[in-house]
Scaffold this motif. Structure first.
Motif, PDB file in Angstrom:
ATOM      1  N   SER A 115      -0.552  -1.658  -9.970  1.00 13.34           N
ATOM      2  CA  SER A 115       0.164  -0.418 -11.065  1.00 13.34           C
ATOM      3  C   SER A 115       1.180   1.041 -10.082  1.00 13.34           C
ATOM      4  O   SER A 115       0.506   0.836  -8.751  1.00 13.34           O
ATOM      5  N   GLN A 116       2.304   0.982 -10.249  1.00  7.97           N
ATOM      6  CA  GLN A 116       2.281   2.318  -8.947  1.00  7.97           C
ATOM      7  C   GLN A 116       1.233   3.644  -8.951  1.00  7.97           C
ATOM      8  O   GLN A 116       0.900   3.621  -7.631  1.00  7.97           O
ATOM      9  N   GLU A 117       0.152   3.607  -9.759  1.00  9.13           N
ATOM     10  CA  GLU A 117      -0.237   4.874  -9.963  1.00  9.13           C
ATOM     11  C   GLU A 117      -2.249   4.068  -9.235  1.00  9.13           C
ATOM     12  O   GLU A 117      -2.221   4.387  -7.482  1.00  9.13           O
ATOM     13  N   GLN A 118      -1.510   2.963  -9.184  1.00  9.80           N
ATOM     14  CA  GLN A 118      -3.153   2.212  -8.189  1.00  9.80           C
ATOM     15  C   GLN A 118      -2.518   1.886  -6.635  1.00  9.80           C
ATOM     16  O   GLN A 118      -3.298   2.423  -5.654  1.00  9.80           O
ATOM     17  N   LEU A 119      -1.687   1.973  -6.363  1.00 10.39           N
ATOM     18  CA  LEU A 119      -1.131   1.735  -5.040  1.00 10.39           C
ATOM     19  C   LEU A 119      -0.726   2.872  -4.438  1.00 10.39           C
ATOM     20  O   LEU A 119      -0.551   3.046  -3.299  1.00 10.39           O
ATOM     21  N   GLU A 120      -0.744   3.970  -5.364  1.00  8.62           N
ATOM     22  CA  GLU A 120      -0.278   5.159  -4.992  1.00  8.62           C
ATOM     23  C   GLU A 120      -1.970   5.921  -4.031  1.00  8.62           C
ATOM     24  O   GLU A 120      -1.993   6.542  -3.011  1.00  8.62           O
ATOM     25  N   ALA A 121      -2.840   5.527  -5.208  1.00  7.31           N
ATOM     26  CA  ALA A 121      -4.280   5.877  -4.842  1.00  7.31           C
ATOM     27  C   ALA A 121      -4.412   5.247  -3.327  1.00  7.31           C
ATOM     28  O   ALA A 121      -5.042   6.131  -2.440  1.00  7.31           O
ATOM     29  N   ALA A 122      -4.361   4.018  -3.098  1.00  7.68           N
ATOM     30  CA  ALA A 122      -4.586   2.802  -2.258  1.00  7.68           C
ATOM     31  C   ALA A 122      -4.080   3.724  -0.844  1.00  7.68           C
ATOM     32  O   ALA A 122      -4.344   3.630  -0.057  1.00  7.68           O
ATOM     33  N   CYS A 123      -3.041   3.826  -1.015  1.00  4.52           N
ATOM     34  CA  CYS A 123      -1.760   4.108   0.119  1.00  4.52           C
ATOM     35  C   CYS A 123      -2.082   6.088   0.285  1.00  4.52           C
ATOM     36  O   CYS A 123      -2.249   6.408   1.363  1.00  4.52           O
ATOM     37  N   ASP A 124      -2.645   7.090  -0.151  1.00  6.28           N
ATOM     38  CA  ASP A 124      -3.104   8.140  -0.623  1.00  6.28           C
ATOM     39  C   ASP A 124      -4.192   8.119   0.295  1.00  6.28           C
ATOM     40  O   ASP A 124      -4.253   8.693   1.381  1.00  6.28           O
ATOM     41  N   GLU A 125      -4.906   7.535   0.109  1.00  7.14           N
ATOM     42  CA  GLU A 125      -6.529   7.756   0.527  1.00  7.14           C
ATOM     43  C   GLU A 125      -6.762   7.103   1.807  1.00  7.14           C
ATOM     44  O   GLU A 125      -7.516   7.641   2.625  1.00  7.14           O
ATOM     45  N   ALA A 126      -6.089   5.824   2.012  1.00  6.15           N
ATOM     46  CA  ALA A 126      -5.938   5.788   3.040  1.00  6.15           C
ATOM     47  C   ALA A 126      -5.697   6.389   4.329  1.00  6.15           C
ATOM     48  O   ALA A 126      -5.875   6.679   5.393  1.00  6.15           O
ATOM     49  N   ARG A 127      -3.592   7.461   4.060  1.00  4.73           N
ATOM     50  CA  ARG A 127      -3.850   7.990   5.032  1.00  4.73           C
ATOM     51  C   ARG A 127      -4.996   9.699   5.228  1.00  4.73           C
ATOM     52  O   ARG A 127      -4.950   9.802   6.081  1.00  4.73           O
ATOM     53  N   LYS A 128      -5.770   9.463   3.968  1.00  7.09           N
ATOM     54  CA  LYS A 128      -6.606  10.837   4.127  1.00  7.09           C
ATOM     55  C   LYS A 128      -7.743  10.140   5.323  1.00  7.09           C
ATOM     56  O   LYS A 128      -8.140  11.236   6.339  1.00  7.09           O
ATOM     57  N   GLN A 129      -7.967   8.689   5.331  1.00  5.07           N
ATOM     58  CA  GLN A 129      -8.640   8.301   6.278  1.00  5.07           C
ATOM     59  C   GLN A 129      -8.066   8.633   7.702  1.00  5.07           C
ATOM     60  O   GLN A 129      -9.194   7.774   8.357  1.00  5.07           O
ATOM     61  N   GLY A 130      -7.137   8.572   8.053  1.00  7.97           N
ATOM     62  CA  GLY A 130      -6.467   8.239   8.852  1.00  7.97           C
ATOM     63  C   GLY A 130      -6.271   6.619   9.806  1.00  7.97           C
ATOM     64  O   GLY A 130      -6.311   6.236  10.317  1.00  7.97           O
ATOM     65  N   LEU A 131      -6.063   6.363   8.117  1.00  9.01           N
ATOM     66  CA  LEU A 131      -5.476   4.570   8.516  1.00  9.01           C
ATOM     67  C   LEU A 131      -4.483   4.374   7.731  1.00  9.01           C
ATOM     68  O   LEU A 131      -3.427   4.626   6.873  1.00  9.01           O
ATOM     69  N   ARG A 132      -3.958   3.251   8.321  1.00  5.86           N
ATOM     70  CA  ARG A 132      -2.212   2.572   7.589  1.00  5.86           C
ATOM     71  C   ARG A 132      -1.668   1.943   6.773  1.00  5.86           C
ATOM     72  O   ARG A 132      -3.735   1.585   6.412  1.00  5.86           O
ATOM     73  N   THR A 133      -1.390   2.034   6.123  1.00  6.88           N
ATOM     74  CA  THR A 133      -1.089   1.116   4.493  1.00  6.88           C
ATOM     75  C   THR A 133      -0.673  -0.600   4.976  1.00  6.88           C
ATOM     76  O   THR A 133       0.799  -0.459   5.359  1.00  6.88           O
ATOM     77  N   LEU A 134      -0.910  -1.580   5.384  1.00  9.87           N
ATOM     78  CA  LEU A 134       0.836  -2.975   4.929  1.00  9.87           C
ATOM     79  C   LEU A 134       0.125  -3.565   3.745  1.00  9.87           C
ATOM     80  O   LEU A 134      -1.223  -3.589   2.968  1.00  9.87           O
ATOM     81  N   VAL A 135       1.267  -3.517   3.398  1.00 17.47           N
ATOM     82  CA  VAL A 135       1.571  -4.350   1.841  1.00 17.47           C
ATOM     83  C   VAL A 135       1.809  -5.069   1.443  1.00 17.47           C
ATOM     84  O   VAL A 135       3.418  -5.749   1.904  1.00 17.47           O
ATOM     85  N   HIS A 136       1.585  -6.265   1.074  1.00 14.98           N
ATOM     86  CA  HIS A 136       1.738  -7.202   0.609  1.00 14.98           C
ATOM     87  C   HIS A 136       2.569  -7.592  -0.282  1.00 14.98           C
ATOM     88  O   HIS A 136       2.045  -7.299  -1.804  1.00 14.98           O
TER      89      HIS A 136
END
Length: 417
Positions: free
Chosen positions: A207-228
C-alpha cells in the motif's frame, strides 16, 4: 550440528582467499606513483579529454596533466573512461550442479566458488562497482573484496529485500523495524518489492502507507531505497519519496515526468535480463517462479521495455541510471545492456556512458568517490578497443581494468622504462 549459511560461506571464502592471494594483483598494494598516457578520455561527466596523462598515487587519481613525459601504461589509441557502475545485479545468483537455476541461497563451497567467479568476470568486463540486491550471501563476498582478499568489483548490497505481500507484509511500524534490521545486518541499501514479477502481471503488492513507512525509515537510517515497481507502483514509489525505481515497465509519461520533478532515479532494463532468461530458458524453466507461461509473458514484455527506455530517454530531467538486473548466466556480459539501450532504446551513447559513471555514482551516494576521472577520486579506470560514441559494441572490448589503483587486466602492454 551443521554450519549455518554465513559460516559455510565464510569458510568457503577463506579457502578461495588462500588460493587467490598469491595470484591477485590486489595482494600487493600499489603505492608508487603511476602514470597512464591516453589519447582519448571520456571523463564520466559527458566531456572528452584528449592527449592527457592520468597520474595515480595509491588508490586515487592525483592529477590530470597534458600528455608528455614517461608513462607506465600507454593507452593511446584506446578509449579510456571510469570503471562502470551496475546499479542492479545479483552477483551471488548461480546455476547449480544440475545446471539449473539455483538462485542466491546456495550454502556449499562450490556455490561460493561460482559466486566468486561471477565477481571476477564482472570486473574483467569493466564493472568496478556493482549494487547487488540482495542476498545474505553477498555479505562475505562484499567484505572479502573490500579487504583486498579477492579480486572483484566493489559491492553494495541490500542483504534481504522487503517483499510486498499486501497486508501480510506487516504494519508500517513492523516495516520500519524490518528496515532497521537490514541496516543492522550490514545493508548498504534497502530493496523493496512493491510489485509482483512482470511474469505474474506486475500487480502492486504494497500500500502507499507501507511504501512510505519503508522509504521514510530507510532515509532516517541514512540508507537509500530501490523499489522493484511496475505500472501504478512506479508513481506510488515516487510519491513515497523512495530513491530509485527499478524496472518501471508500463509507467506512463506522467509517471516519468513526476519522477523527473521529484528527482527519483529510474533504472529500466532495455534487454539483457530478459534476453538472458530466454537464452538460458531450459536452465530456468521449472525452477521456482519460472513457468512456460512466464516465459511467454517475458517475450511480450521485451518490446514494452524498449518503449519505456525510449520514452524515458526523452523525458527532460529524468535521471536514467545503468542497471542490468544480471542473474545467473549474465555475469560478465553486463555491458550488453549498453548496446540494448542505445540500439533499441534510442539512448544517446554518451548519456549511456554517463549513466554508468558519474550519474550512477550519484545515485549510489558515492559521487565524491567514484564515477569520474578527476583528481581526488578512486583510480577506477578502464579502456576499450574502440570508440563507444561511434560504435556502441566497443563496450564488449575491454582491454584494461584498474580498480583503486590496482591493475587487474592489461591486454594493452605495459611500458617498461
Amino acid at each position: 550440528m551443521s554450519p549455518t549459511r554465513p559460516t559455510v560461506w565464510i569458510l568457503a571464502i577463506s579457502v578461495i582467499t588462500g588460493l587467490t592471494l598469491a595470484l591477485s594483483p590486489a595482494a600487493s598494494a600499489q603505492n608508487e606513483r603511476i602514470a597512464i598516457g591516453a589519447s582519448t578520455v571520456l571523463d564520466g561527466k559527458g566531456h572528452v579529454l584528449h592527449d592527457v596523462r592520468i597520474v595515480i598515487e595509491g588508490s586515487k587519481i592525483v592529477a590530470i596533466e597534458p600528455k608528455g613525459g614517461p608513462v607506465d601504461y600507454d593507452l593511446s589509441g584506446l578509449t579510456v573512461l571510469p570503471g562502470w557502475i551496475d546499479a542492479h545485479t545479483h552477483i551471488t545468483w548461480i546455476f547449480g550442479k544440475d545446471g539449473k537455476n539455483a538462485g542466491t541461497e546456495g550454502t556449499s563451497q562450490e556455490d561460493a566458488y561460482k559466486a566468486t567467479s561471477n565477481a571476477w568476470v564482472t570486473l574483467m568486463a569493466g564493472f568496478t562497482t556493482v549494487q547487488s540486491v540482495g542476498s545474505p550471501n553477498d555479505i562475505p563476498l562484499r567484505d572479502a573484496i573490500a579487504k583486498g582478499l579477492l579480486p572483484g568489483p566493489r559491492i553494495l548490497t541490500a542483504v534481504e529485500p522487503l517483499v510486498g505481500k499486501g497486508g501480510k507484509t506487516g504494519t508500517p511500524d513492523e516495516i520500519r523495524a524490518y528496515v532497521r534490521k537490514q541496516k543492522e545486518a550490514g545493508a548498504d541499501v534497502i530493496k523493496i518489492f512493491a510489485s509482483e514479477s512482470i511474469r505474474q502481471g506486475g500487480k502492486m503488492t504494497l500500500s502507499q502507507e507501507q511504501l512510505e513507512a519503508a522509504c521514510d525509515e530507510a532515509r532516517k537510517q541514512g540508507l537509500r531505497t530501490l523499489v522493484h515497481a511496475y505500472k501504478e507502483a512506479v508513481r506510488a514509489a515516487t510519491l513515497a519519496g523512495c530513491t530509485e525505481v527499478e524496472h518501471g515497465t508500463l509507467a506512463t509519461d506522467d509517471d516519468l515526468k513526476l519522477m523527473a520533478e521529484k528527482g527519483t532515479y529510474l533504472d529500466p532494463q532495455a534487454g539483457l535480463v530478459i534476453e538472458n532468461y530466454l537464452l538460458n530458458k531450459e536452465k530456468y524453466l521449472g525452477t521456482p517462479g519460472y513457468t512456460a507461461e512466464g516465459f511467454v509473458a517475458m517475450e511480450k514484455v521485451l518490446p514494452m521495455n524498449h518503449d519505456l527506455v525510449q520514452r524515458a530517454a526523452k523525458t527532460p530531467g529524468l535521471k536514467l541510471v545503468f542497471g542490468t538486473d544480471a542473474v545467473a548466466g549474465a555475469d560478465g556480459r553486463n555491458a550488453e545492456e549498453f548496446i540494448d539501450r542505445v540500439r533499441d532504446g534510442g539512448v544517446d551513447p554518451m548519456a549511456a556512458m554517463v549513466s554508468a559513471n558519474s550519474l550512477g555514482a550519484e545515485a549510489l551516494g558515492m559521487g565524491d568517490q567514484i564515477g569520474s576521472i578527476a583528481p581526488g577520486l578512486q583510480a577506477d579506470i578502464i579502456a576499450l578497443d574502440g570508440d563507444p560514441l561511434r560504435d556502441i559494441t566497443a563496450v564488449r572490448r575491454v582491454v584494461f581494468v584498474m580498480k583503486s589503483g590496482v591493475v587487474y587486466k592489461n591486454v594493452a602492454r605495459k611500458v617498461f622504462r
